[in-house]
Design an enzyme around this catalytic site. Sequence first.
Site: not given
Ligand code: G6Q
Length: 592
Positions: A255, A261, A316-317, A403, A434, A555
Amino acid sequence: MPIGSTPPPRTPVAPPARTPPASPPRAPVPPAGGKPPAAAPSRPHGKSVRPASRPEWLALKAHGGKLMPTHLRDLFKTDERRGTRLCAEAIGTGIYLDYSKNRVTDETMQLLFKLLAASEVTQKRDAMFAGAKINSTENRAVGHVALRMPKSGMFNVDGRNVVPEVHAVLEQMMTFAGKIRSGEWRGNSGRRIRNIVNIGIGGSDLGPVMAYEALKAYSQRELNFRFISNVDGADFHEVTRDLDPGETVFIVCSKTFTTQETLTNANAAKQWVVTTMRDPKAVARHFVAVSSNLDEVKKFGIEPANMFAMWDWVGGRYSMDSAIGLSTMVAIGPENFRALLSGFHAMDSHFRSAPPERNLPMLLGMLAIWNNNFLFGAETVAVLPYSNYLKRFPAYLQQLTMESNGKHIDLEGMPVAFETGPIYWGEAGTNGQHSFYQLLHQGTRLVPSDLIGFCQPVDGSSVEQHDLLVANLVAQGEALAFGKTQEQVIADGVPAAMAPHHVCDGNRPSNTILCEKLTPQTLGALVALYEHAVFVQGVVWNIDSFDQFGVELGKHLAKGAAAEIAAKGGKSTKDSSTSALIKRYQRFRKAV
Ligand code: G6Q
């Protein structure tokens, strides 16, 4: 002792709920760094009352205390219809919830509905669907529900209906997915694309991975789908080591397009493609992006036409049904992706219209609050899907729930006076049976469970094998609720001295979510069910379920640590432990 009789007095249930001290008026928590407190965030819904001071909260506390000694055996014995009464179905979604194996009575449910009403859950739900900026700490609308609205839908963000934009991106996704699936999209050297690699992390990874695994049976099998998330180079290496870059497309999902990463892995992929194919222009045919940051996408070298937009009003989530789900659409095809969206939307409609006593997200959310805050102080929830296709569902739910509701500061900037989001974890059944189920049945901790199953298999498995899977699911709910008494154990021939080791006390709560079939539509409805249950809990706790400042701290600090690791000597700005670890790492890294 027969099932249904009073449990033995030594029933090892959960330790008493941790009750934080009653909360006198407290000062807002100052931000880290000693800066003066920021102005209180503007609240779109007026002034709120602190949850634990509500009469409805106190009534539940008192009721919880009274209900504590009650055993599920007694509740079932005194009401033969309990198992068909304490359940609800979200019509049109294929999802049925049996919550009768929770330690609740009709009075409990009435008290929970009163708390739900006093917390203004329906008003806040309506505010979310109306595009209000309910993510008040970031001053943002929360618009994932707009992602699955039909074309005729309306979701206003800052006075603009965003649904047409959502559908424009969906059209763009369909065109791309169609070209990959048909073979029309060719690599730089003219070869057909066979591998699709999603690069992203957190919300830009967990949803796509989970959805791909869940809907693998609907995927175009001659295409390979892989996912890279970890900054550990091993992830990139293992995913790409047997791939031919000429037949591979990378979907870079971010986003912000600034996540360390993802950018590190995307750059590694770019270098691999360009070096192996000996052509910098190859990027255009082998990379597409999903992002809200056009400038950074262009800087990376991806053509704007190959960028799929997302927006700051999608967290994001909560984004697996946005363009972040591009890999899902390529895998299962546009029609199945539309079915997935329709499942989400069906659960949205149910959440908006069903009365609380038949509203699945409200029931699931309020029962989680009951177990967490009033009866047991249960610290975790086990998610136990009886479908191997849902093996990544617990990991997905971990992010969604933890989160979102792992917060200790309320919307007024004050510490909460109760526990908020429990720890979610789990594993596909029957595998977990198990290993860790032993603790669920006989441990000292009390772990409420969500058992999730399906009436029909989607793959080629035989009816007999599927019957066995579902038999295990229902048997586990039964064992958790009713256990095995001392009398039953002795009747089975166990010597009296050994009997205590064999006794299972039962009285351990569970929900059973029984769905018709794992289809794209059901998956959408199931995810939306949990999204809205998380929302319900966040509203009752008066916290912001849509920010994640804790994640952002990590981060930020990682950047500083990376700079110190890269620096040659110089004074460390870190504490003695962190700085010694960095020095030791540098010494041994050099030695290698
Ligand atoms: C989700 C968080 C987090 C995010 C990641 C990736 O709700 O904000 O998990 O999705 O840090 O972020 P980007 O999509 O900006 O790379």
